[in-house]
Design an enzyme around this catalytic site. Structure first.
Site, mmCIF file in Angstrom:
data_model
loop_
_atom_site.group_PDB
_atom_site.id
_atom_site.type_symbol
_atom_site.label_atom_id
_atom_site.label_comp_id
_atom_site.label_asym_id
_atom_site.label_seq_id
_atom_site.Cartn_x
_atom_site.Cartn_y
_atom_site.Cartn_z
ATOM 1 N N THR A 1 11.975 -53.014 30.946
ATOM 2 C CA THR A 1 11.787 -54.269 31.120
ATOM 3 C C THR A 1 12.717 -55.114 31.721
ATOM 4 O O THR A 1 12.968 -55.113 32.947
ATOM 5 C CB THR A 1 11.229 -54.777 29.656
ATOM 6 O OG1 THR A 1 12.205 -54.741 28.749
ATOM 7 C CG2 THR A 1 9.910 -54.079 29.232
ATOM 8 N N LYS B 1 15.016 -47.198 27.306
ATOM 9 C CA LYS B 1 15.137 -48.423 27.462
ATOM 10 C C LYS B 1 15.564 -49.376 26.240
ATOM 11 O O LYS B 1 15.038 -48.799 25.254
ATOM 12 C CB LYS B 1 13.632 -49.072 28.328
ATOM 13 C CG LYS B 1 12.512 -48.788 27.482
ATOM 14 C CD LYS B 1 12.110 -50.101 26.697
ATOM 15 C CE LYS B 1 12.769 -51.418 27.408
ATOM 16 N NZ LYS B 1 12.009 -52.716 26.518
ATOM 17 N N THR C 1 10.958 -54.049 23.075
ATOM 18 C CA THR C 1 10.869 -52.538 22.402
ATOM 19 C C THR C 1 12.091 -51.904 22.872
ATOM 20 O O THR C 1 12.975 -52.040 24.010
ATOM 21 C CB THR C 1 9.734 -51.906 22.929
ATOM 22 O OG1 THR C 1 8.931 -52.565 22.292
ATOM 23 C CG2 THR C 1 9.830 -50.396 22.493
ATOM 24 N N GLU D 1 21.324 -57.959 25.568
ATOM 25 C CA GLU D 1 21.199 -59.181 26.223
ATOM 26 C C GLU D 1 22.395 -60.054 26.591
ATOM 27 O O GLU D 1 23.285 -60.307 25.445
ATOM 28 C CB GLU D 1 20.396 -60.063 25.414
ATOM 29 C CG GLU D 1 18.998 -59.467 24.983
ATOM 30 C CD GLU D 1 18.598 -60.056 23.717
ATOM 31 O OE1 GLU D 1 19.181 -59.847 22.496
ATOM 32 O OE2 GLU D 1 17.631 -60.656 23.904
ATOM 33 N N THR E 1 10.314 -72.446 29.031
ATOM 34 C CA THR E 1 10.545 -73.779 29.052
ATOM 35 C C THR E 1 11.051 -74.191 30.439
ATOM 36 O O THR E 1 11.545 -73.417 31.075
ATOM 37 C CB THR E 1 11.665 -74.346 27.809
ATOM 38 O OG1 THR E 1 12.913 -73.385 28.111
ATOM 39 C CG2 THR E 1 11.315 -73.906 26.718
#
Lengths: 408, 408
Positions: free
Chosen positions: A158, A184, A195, A281, A408
């Site tokens: 992803t 992943k 996930t 991340e 946003t």
């Protein structure tokens, strides 16, 4: 060559992939769920394979996990695994379950295999229904082959920034057995792109029951020991297929090379888990925390995971700050047996805390050590002989940016 | 007027402070541990007061906590509480313990009270020894008075951006009883400036044993339900003194106004806890999560705390994003009994998730709701009658900045 037991060595196959083990083919394509990136993958074995799997501990298990569990419970064998990215098919109610069954039956029909020989997995946004015309397009057009490995490995991603794969070989009864995996991550990366998926293939000969035992042991020391932000997804799954293409004696815990096999499987899991943690991340660094001298291995793993999961430790690593106080805080916060007066903390090779008080150490050396791509923290508890490791990543401005700026 | 039980109302005293209850005086000054801000405080009762306290669950308890516990165990009364900021006197070994005893005896000598009538607390950097000449200077020069309330409330702060105090009054046997408190937070704010401290004073008449019972009940629903970043400090402490200056019948669980007293104490704790959460590191908003319909109150509190502590929920609130998927993820991750098909999620008054699937809702309204200073999330589990609340704050760039840029 890596020494894994007294008697055994394994070889890491640097460019190995999910199709390196004999008798596996894979493919991936763009079926239309994403704008342009590959979003549908298929992994197949030339013959029904023994299977083992572990699933998310979340109370909210997504429909594809239910369908896969049903397949495995019914047949104890799997021959095909279909995966889509972009949409997780989670929190989608009855329609979601119908769609997961349909995703399974499309592959069963196309390749003329029993439905319960097919597993399915999804990853992506929660709460949206799968677009079944696109899934059907993917099912009909994907062409699994030995060379489709990277297409498959890309199709399951992803917001990951890179493919994740690992491959190791060992000798069993004098024959070369290969274990490989693709994964992943990276935790709860992009908002609902939740996930963690891991798929492992091997040409070893082993019954599902024993494969499950070996996998469960490996998971506890690998995938369960990584944390990006302490979150658990609705779709997490690690699935292993063993197709028995190599003709050695059946692997059971009584086999003289059982331990070597289990440890090699664990190496594959650990390798993939570290790649996921490193690609967390916004992460710039991998953090590895080794704990020794714990009362038990469970205690050691708990302390390691607490430290690597601490927001304050993670920001300190990002800030290249040898902040042992935060490590002390995290250790103190764990449920394990810990005695403040007894524990030693090392950042790389420098002792920074001992006997309940800080040590003098070189700040320059600490800055150099913490500027590396992987930062090693070692904690000796002096309580027993238990040991364990956990992996994570630093907490950066980009983590906040990625997670706060969506929608946003 | 706040209705706290069927029969009782309490009044919030808007400008009330730690010295509002009768018979308490306080003071604070700059003793030199910090550059210029106040860093030494003293709180005193005109007579020995009943006492109750709770301490950090960390395995690493700092020396001042040990000394305070010893005082309370020995005398069951406290008349003075000395606090310093800047240095936590944690991870300081034997010398640290000697210094904590010295900090206690300085006040005992100066005010001619038994040593075991004195409690001590410290907050600030871990691993540094207290500079005892400065502590002595503070002890000798602090002048507690009714008007020294704000000096005390300021002296206990570290990187807090504001004073935190709360004051409520109720009637007991027809007489006005006041309960007030001061606190400092905010979680593991500045790197090693770790501590959460809460000090509560009341002129009620109550034995230490019963006060401890009332405090412990209140803590579970207030201080234990806030989280800034999931960290626990070495120095956390909440201490309550009741000096019995108001002449009502002794408060015991058999007293007809017991429940009113306990709930008022809880209001003070809750008020302070919310102020701490709101002033979390880099925080721009308070998040309140209410859980109803849980199998038990414990389950409800666990779910509430899991949601409010989720990095992904915290970044979503910062990003003004009605991201129910992350709330689902956090609920699913909790240890409580939860059924995905049954739970409802509200952001302010809008239902965003029900029966295991998302609901259609107004994004504009959600943006308006989430732009408020306090963001309310309500979760109905439909499992039972348990309820509970937790408070936290959003996760922002400034959190990373504050915690990553220290020492570098």
């Amino acid at each position: 060559m890596i020494q894994i037991t007294d008697a055994h060595k394994v070889v890491k196959v640097e460019d190995g992939t999910i199709t390196s083990p004999k008798g596996f083919v894979a493919g991936g394509l763009h079926c239309g769920l994403r704008r342009s990136k590959k979003d549908y993958g298929l992994l197949m074995s030339v013959q029904p394979a023994s299977v083992a799997a572990v699933y998310t501990q979340s109370h909210f298990q997504a429909p594809p996990l239910k369908v896969t569990q049903e397949s495995i419970a019914s047949s104890q064998k799997i021959q095909a695994l279909a995966v889509n990215s972009a949409i997780a098919n989670a929190c989608t109610g009855k329609e979601g379950l119908v769609n997961a069954y349909k995703m399974r039956s499309l592959i069963a029909e196309r390749y003329v295999v029993p439905e319960d020989y097919v597993a399915v997995a999804s990853t992506g946004v929660i709460g949206q229904q799968l677009e079944m015309d696109k899934i059907e397009h993917g099912s009909m057009n994907v062409q699994p082959s030995k060379e489709g490995d990277h297409d498959f490995q890309k199709a399951i991603l992803t917001t990951d920034t890179c493919e994740k794969s690992a491959c190791y070989q060992l000798e069993v009864d004098g024959k070369t057995v290969t274990i490989a995996g693709a994964a992943k991550g990276s935790g709860m990366i992009h908002p609902n792109m939740a996930t963690m998926l891991g798929f492992i293939t091997t040409d070893a000969k082993i019954e599902s029951e024993h494969l499950q035992y070996a996998l469960s042991q490996s998971i506890d020391k690998s995938f369960n020991q990584i944390t990006v932000d302490g979150e658990t997804s609705t779709n997490d799954m690690v699935l292993t297929m063993a197709n028995g293409t190599i003709d050695h004696q059946d692997l059971t815990p009584q086999h003289s090379q059982w331990e070597a096999f289990q440890k090699t499987l664990q190496l594959v899991c650990e390798d993939l888990a570290k790649q996921i943690a490193k690609d967390g991340e916004g992460a710039t660094k991998l953090i590895e925390v080794n704990v020794t001298g714990a009362l038990s291995d469970e205690d050691a793993r708990a302390v390691a995971k607490k430290v690597v999961g601490s927001n304050l430790v993670k920001t300190a690593v990002y800030g290249v700050d040898a902040n042992w106080g935060r490590i002390v805080g995290a250790i103190g916060h764990s449920d394990a047996q810990v005695n403040a007066e007894n524990c030693d903390i090392y950042i790389e090779s420098q002792l920074v805390f001992s006997n309940g008080t800080p040590c003098s150490f070189s700040e320059d050396q600490a800055i150099a050590d913490m500027s590396k791509e992987t930062v090693m923290i070692h904690i000796e508890l002096h309580e027993g002989t238990g040991s364990g490791t956990a992996w994570g990543c630093d907490l950066t401005y980009d983590y906040v940016k990625i997670n706060a700026s969506y929608r946003t």
